[in-house]
Motif scaffolding. Structure first.
Motif, mmCIF file in Angstrom:
data_model
loop_
_atom_site.group_PDB
_atom_site.id
_atom_site.type_symbol
_atom_site.label_atom_id
_atom_site.label_comp_id
_atom_site.label_asym_id
_atom_site.label_seq_id
_atom_site.Cartn_x
_atom_site.Cartn_y
_atom_site.Cartn_z
ATOM 1 N N MET A 21 -1.087 -11.098 -6.871
ATOM 2 C CA MET A 21 -1.861 -10.053 -7.535
ATOM 3 C C MET A 21 -1.596 -8.701 -6.862
ATOM 4 N N LYS A 22 -1.334 -7.673 -7.662
ATOM 5 C CA LYS A 22 -0.940 -6.379 -7.107
ATOM 6 C C LYS A 22 -2.017 -5.742 -6.233
ATOM 7 N N ARG A 23 -3.290 -6.047 -6.483
ATOM 8 C CA ARG A 23 -4.369 -5.431 -5.726
ATOM 9 C C ARG A 23 -4.369 -5.842 -4.255
ATOM 10 N N ASP A 24 -3.734 -6.971 -3.971
ATOM 11 C CA ASP A 24 -3.691 -7.449 -2.594
ATOM 12 C C ASP A 24 -2.560 -6.809 -1.800
ATOM 13 N N LYS A 25 -1.701 -6.067 -2.465
ATOM 14 C CA LYS A 25 -0.549 -5.474 -1.790
ATOM 15 C C LYS A 25 -0.952 -4.164 -1.111
ATOM 16 N N PRO A 26 -0.474 -3.963 0.123
ATOM 17 C CA PRO A 26 -0.847 -2.753 0.876
ATOM 18 C C PRO A 26 -0.497 -1.450 0.155
ATOM 19 N N LYS A 27 0.644 -1.407 -0.525
ATOM 20 C CA LYS A 27 1.037 -0.156 -1.198
ATOM 21 C C LYS A 27 0.087 0.190 -2.333
ATOM 22 N N TYR A 28 -0.419 -0.832 -3.015
ATOM 23 C CA TYR A 28 -1.380 -0.598 -4.088
ATOM 24 C C TYR A 28 -2.602 0.128 -3.523
ATOM 25 N N LYS A 29 -3.124 -0.386 -2.420
ATOM 26 C CA LYS A 29 -4.293 0.233 -1.786
ATOM 27 C C LYS A 29 -3.955 1.638 -1.290
ATOM 28 N N GLN A 30 -2.776 1.806 -0.711
ATOM 29 C CA GLN A 30 -2.350 3.137 -0.244
ATOM 30 C C GLN A 30 -2.351 4.136 -1.398
ATOM 31 N N ILE A 31 -1.833 3.695 -2.542
ATOM 32 C CA ILE A 31 -1.748 4.586 -3.704
ATOM 33 C C ILE A 31 -3.144 4.915 -4.233
ATOM 34 N N VAL A 32 -4.013 3.920 -4.333
ATOM 35 C CA VAL A 32 -5.388 4.154 -4.796
ATOM 36 C C VAL A 32 -6.095 5.132 -3.870
ATOM 37 N N ASP A 33 -5.989 4.909 -2.555
ATOM 38 C CA ASP A 33 -6.639 5.796 -1.586
ATOM 39 C C ASP A 33 -6.061 7.208 -1.654
ATOM 40 N N ALA A 34 -4.748 7.302 -1.809
ATOM 41 C CA ALA A 34 -4.100 8.614 -1.910
ATOM 42 C C ALA A 34 -4.528 9.327 -3.189
ATOM 43 N N ALA A 35 -4.638 8.580 -4.282
ATOM 44 C CA ALA A 35 -5.036 9.171 -5.564
ATOM 45 C C ALA A 35 -6.423 9.799 -5.464
ATOM 46 N N ILE A 36 -7.326 9.132 -4.770
ATOM 47 C CA ILE A 36 -8.685 9.674 -4.608
ATOM 48 C C ILE A 36 -8.626 11.032 -3.925
ATOM 49 N N ILE A 37 -7.850 11.130 -2.859
ATOM 50 C CA ILE A 37 -7.737 12.392 -2.113
ATOM 51 C C ILE A 37 -7.097 13.470 -2.978
ATOM 52 N N VAL A 38 -5.985 13.143 -3.624
ATOM 53 C CA VAL A 38 -5.254 14.134 -4.424
ATOM 54 C C VAL A 38 -6.096 14.612 -5.605
ATOM 55 N N ILE A 39 -6.770 13.690 -6.288
ATOM 56 C CA ILE A 39 -7.604 14.089 -7.430
ATOM 57 C C ILE A 39 -8.782 14.935 -6.956
ATOM 58 N N ALA A 40 -9.393 14.553 -5.834
ATOM 59 C CA ALA A 40 -10.529 15.324 -5.301
ATOM 60 C C ALA A 40 -10.097 16.726 -4.896
ATOM 61 N N GLU A 41 -8.926 16.857 -4.280
ATOM 62 C CA GLU A 41 -8.477 18.161 -3.780
ATOM 63 C C GLU A 41 -7.876 19.055 -4.860
ATOM 64 N N ASN A 42 -7.246 18.466 -5.878
ATOM 65 C CA ASN A 42 -6.518 19.251 -6.877
ATOM 66 C C ASN A 42 -7.136 19.240 -8.263
ATOM 67 N N GLY A 43 -8.073 18.305 -8.494
ATOM 68 C CA GLY A 43 -8.583 18.106 -9.845
ATOM 69 C C GLY A 43 -7.688 17.125 -10.574
ATOM 70 N N TYR A 44 -8.256 16.386 -11.493
ATOM 71 C CA TYR A 44 -7.506 15.334 -12.187
ATOM 72 C C TYR A 44 -6.288 15.899 -12.916
ATOM 73 N N HIS A 45 -6.461 16.997 -13.633
ATOM 74 C CA HIS A 45 -5.379 17.530 -14.457
ATOM 75 C C HIS A 45 -4.219 18.073 -13.627
ATOM 76 N N GLN A 46 -4.484 18.539 -12.408
ATOM 77 C CA GLN A 46 -3.431 19.057 -11.530
ATOM 78 C C GLN A 46 -2.921 18.004 -10.544
ATOM 79 N N ALA A 47 -3.446 16.816 -10.614
ATOM 80 C CA ALA A 47 -3.047 15.746 -9.683
ATOM 81 C C ALA A 47 -1.806 15.045 -10.228
ATOM 82 N N GLN A 48 -0.640 15.601 -9.902
ATOM 83 C CA GLN A 48 0.596 14.985 -10.390
ATOM 84 C C GLN A 48 0.877 13.685 -9.640
ATOM 85 N N VAL A 49 1.568 12.796 -10.322
ATOM 86 C CA VAL A 49 1.958 11.516 -9.733
ATOM 87 C C VAL A 49 2.777 11.771 -8.462
#
Length: 193
Positions: free
Chosen positions: A1-29
């Motif tokens: 299951m992808k949720r158990d993979k470390p990179k998945y968690k890294q990406i989720v955690d990073a997304a929270i920071i990027v969306i919080a700092e830049n706003g959803y619409h400016q949070a590029q992949v």
């Protein structure tokens, strides 16, 4: 299951920071990938697009709220204590993760209708658990059994939500945790039999 993979968690955690700092619409992949320390292409091994990342962020974090509330419901404590523990836990989880607080209270509200519907679907399980607390209180005479349960749910969740939004809008400058007691007292007075 992808949720158990470390990179998945890294990406989720990073997304929270990027969306919080830049706003959803400016949070590029690409910004999310950089924050996560992975190549842009790696993101697409785990997520279809930016919307999928946002939904996954919400699902992953909401799972914690749901697990905690399920544990609270299992305890042999009064309806009032269950309601307090729910409020206190809800506040604590967002108090401890200021970036996620920004994402939930501000950014999720700025998404399109389809995304909001998916978010509401995730939230439904949590609100069903809140309904269980309210029903228990109505059945045992702690809460007024003539209250419409949907209105009671909206009042409880809406009060918590507005309290959190105000805290985020004020740049989290005061102690949110001190508000748990007051919010609980207000809700109990409104719902008591």
């Amino acid at each position: 299951m992808k949720r158990d993979k470390p990179k998945y968690k890294q990406i989720v955690d990073a997304a929270i920071i990027v969306i919080a700092e830049n706003g959803y619409h400016q949070a590029q992949v690409s910004k999310i990938a950089k924050e996560a320390g992975v190549a842009d292409g790696t993101i697409y091994l785990y997520f279809k697009n930016k919307e999928d990342i946002l939904i996954s962020v919400f699902k992953e974090k909401m799972a914690i709220f749901i697990e905690d509330l399920e544990e609270i419901l299992k305890r042999n404590i009064s309806t009032s204590e269950k309601l307090f523990k729910m409020i206190d836990n809800h506040f604590r989880l967002l108090h401890e993760d200021r970036y996620y607080a920004i994402v939930t209270q501000l950014e999720l509200r700025q998404t399109n209708k389809e995304l909001r519907m998916q978010i509401n679907g995730v939230l439904k399980e949590y609100l069903t658990l809140l309904d269980n607390i309210l029903k228990e209180g109505m059945d045992n005479g702690t809460l007024d059994d003539s209250i419409d349960i949907r209105l009671a749910r909206q009042m409880v969740f809406g009060t918590m939500d507005e309290t959190l939004t105000s805290w985020v809008m004020k740049d989290q400058k005061y102690d949110l945790m001190k508000l748990s007691v007051g919010v609980h007292r207000l809700i109990m007075k409104a719902l008591q039999a």
